[in-house]
Scaffold this active site. Structure first.
Site, PDB file in Angstrom:
ATOM      1  N   LYS A   1     -12.173 157.232 136.303  1.00 48.52           N
ATOM      2  CA  LYS A   1     -12.812 156.119 137.007  1.00 48.52           C
ATOM      3  C   LYS A   1     -13.943 156.602 137.928  1.00 48.52           C
ATOM      4  O   LYS A   1     -14.044 157.802 138.226  1.00 48.52           O
ATOM      5  CB  LYS A   1     -11.746 155.355 137.803  1.00 48.52           C
ATOM      6  CG  LYS A   1     -10.708 154.661 136.919  1.00 48.52           C
ATOM      7  CD  LYS A   1      -9.753 153.813 137.763  1.00 48.52           C
ATOM      8  CE  LYS A   1      -8.733 153.104 136.900  1.00 48.52           C
ATOM      9  NZ  LYS A   1      -7.858 152.203 137.706  1.00 48.52           N
TER      10      LYS A   1
ATOM     11  N   TYR B   1     -10.820 144.307 131.491  1.00 53.08           N
ATOM     12  CA  TYR B   1      -9.638 143.999 132.306  1.00 53.08           C
ATOM     13  C   TYR B   1      -9.267 142.512 132.239  1.00 53.08           C
ATOM     14  O   TYR B   1      -8.659 141.992 133.186  1.00 53.08           O
ATOM     15  CB  TYR B   1      -9.881 144.405 133.761  1.00 53.08           C
ATOM     16  CG  TYR B   1      -9.643 145.881 134.047  1.00 53.08           C
ATOM     17  CD1 TYR B   1      -8.368 146.435 133.933  1.00 53.08           C
ATOM     18  CD2 TYR B   1     -10.679 146.711 134.459  1.00 53.08           C
ATOM     19  CE1 TYR B   1      -8.135 147.777 134.212  1.00 53.08           C
ATOM     20  CE2 TYR B   1     -10.456 148.067 134.744  1.00 53.08           C
ATOM     21  CZ  TYR B   1      -9.176 148.576 134.615  1.00 53.08           C
ATOM     22  OH  TYR B   1      -8.940 149.908 134.897  1.00 53.08           O
TER      23      TYR B   1
ATOM     24  N   ASN C   1      -7.994 154.732 142.092  1.00 49.90           N
ATOM     25  CA  ASN C   1      -6.882 155.613 141.721  1.00 49.90           C
ATOM     26  C   ASN C   1      -7.200 156.541 140.548  1.00 49.90           C
ATOM     27  O   ASN C   1      -6.315 156.932 139.790  1.00 49.90           O
ATOM     28  CB  ASN C   1      -5.602 154.796 141.492  1.00 49.90           C
ATOM     29  CG  ASN C   1      -5.752 153.791 140.377  1.00 49.90           C
ATOM     30  OD1 ASN C   1      -6.813 153.703 139.750  1.00 49.90           O
ATOM     31  ND2 ASN C   1      -4.714 153.028 140.113  1.00 49.90           N
TER      32      ASN C   1
ATOM     33  N   HIS D   1      -7.436 155.631 134.376  1.00 52.75           N
ATOM     34  CA  HIS D   1      -6.799 154.535 133.632  1.00 52.75           C
ATOM     35  C   HIS D   1      -6.165 155.110 132.382  1.00 52.75           C
ATOM     36  O   HIS D   1      -6.715 156.032 131.775  1.00 52.75           O
ATOM     37  CB  HIS D   1      -7.853 153.500 133.209  1.00 52.75           C
ATOM     38  CG  HIS D   1      -7.328 152.505 132.218  1.00 52.75           C
ATOM     39  ND1 HIS D   1      -6.644 151.372 132.586  1.00 52.75           N
ATOM     40  CD2 HIS D   1      -7.327 152.517 130.853  1.00 52.75           C
ATOM     41  CE1 HIS D   1      -6.263 150.717 131.495  1.00 52.75           C
ATOM     42  NE2 HIS D   1      -6.669 151.389 130.440  1.00 52.75           N
TER      43      HIS D   1
ATOM     44  N   GLU E   1      -8.243 148.864 123.597  1.00 56.66           N
ATOM     45  CA  GLU E   1      -9.050 149.677 124.534  1.00 56.66           C
ATOM     46  C   GLU E   1      -9.817 150.779 123.799  1.00 56.66           C
ATOM     47  O   GLU E   1     -10.963 151.081 124.152  1.00 56.66           O
ATOM     48  CB  GLU E   1      -8.134 150.254 125.617  1.00 56.66           C
ATOM     49  CG  GLU E   1      -7.581 149.150 126.510  1.00 56.66           C
ATOM     50  CD  GLU E   1      -6.641 149.650 127.603  1.00 56.66           C
ATOM     51  OE1 GLU E   1      -6.341 150.850 127.638  1.00 56.66           O
ATOM     52  OE2 GLU E   1      -6.236 148.813 128.430  1.00 56.66           O
TER      53      GLU E   1
END
Ligand code: GDP
Length: 141
Positions: free
Chosen positions: A12, A52, A115, A118, A129
């Site tokens: 990310k 998302y 965080n 993913h 995905e």
């Protein structure tokens, strides 16, 4: 016979900004994942919303999609036996406060949103995905 499984991971924007890309990719390789495909790119807010879409009704949807479109990301298609569950284990808990020692999020995540990484959470989401970021010819190996 071994049954190999594929999963999609994203390093990310927060982790790319921290120069953590090399460290995270090393973790994939050390833990037995084969890198099938890799690309660095930036996505738009709209593209982040499509990726998302399952979280559209969540209160953090707007903030999450702003974050994911805020800078470069690195996406990888990974393969190993039990890849989906094993990657989730290597990532650690969504909230780094709950992430176990030795996980990527324990080392690199700074908040429940920022965080670091993913990973697909099931076979069906992995298919969606992987095809979101990679064309068929890029995964034909
Ligand atoms: P994951 O599968 O561990 O990535 O977690 P989820 O699928 O539940 O959530 C997707 C992503 O949304 C997470 O990785 C975080 O970046 C973000 N997120 C999840 N829960 C929260 C939250 O409570 N607040 C905020 N701001 N972001 C969250």
């Amino acid at each position: 016979m071994k049954t190999l499984q594929r999963t999609l991971t994203i390093i990310k924007p927060d982790a790319v900004a921290k120069n953590a890309v090399g460290d995270i990719i090393e973790q994939f390789e050390k833990n037995g994942f084969r890198i099938l495909a890799i690309k660095m790119l930036e996505i738009s807010k709209h593209q982040a919303e499509q990726f998302y879409a399952v979280h559209a009704s969540r209160p953090f949807y707007s903030s999450l999609t702003n974050f994911m479109s805020s800078g470069p990301i690195v996406t990888l298609a990974l393969e190993k036996e039990n890849a989906i569950a094993d990657l989730r284990k290597l990532m650690g808990a969504t909230n780094p406060a709950n992430a176990e020692d030795g996980t990527i999020r324990k080392k690199w995540a700074s908040s429940i949103e920022h965080n670091a990484i993913h990973g697909s959470d099931a076979e069906e989401t992995a298919r969606f995905e992987l095809s979101f970021f990679f064309a068929g010819y890029e995964l034909a190996k």
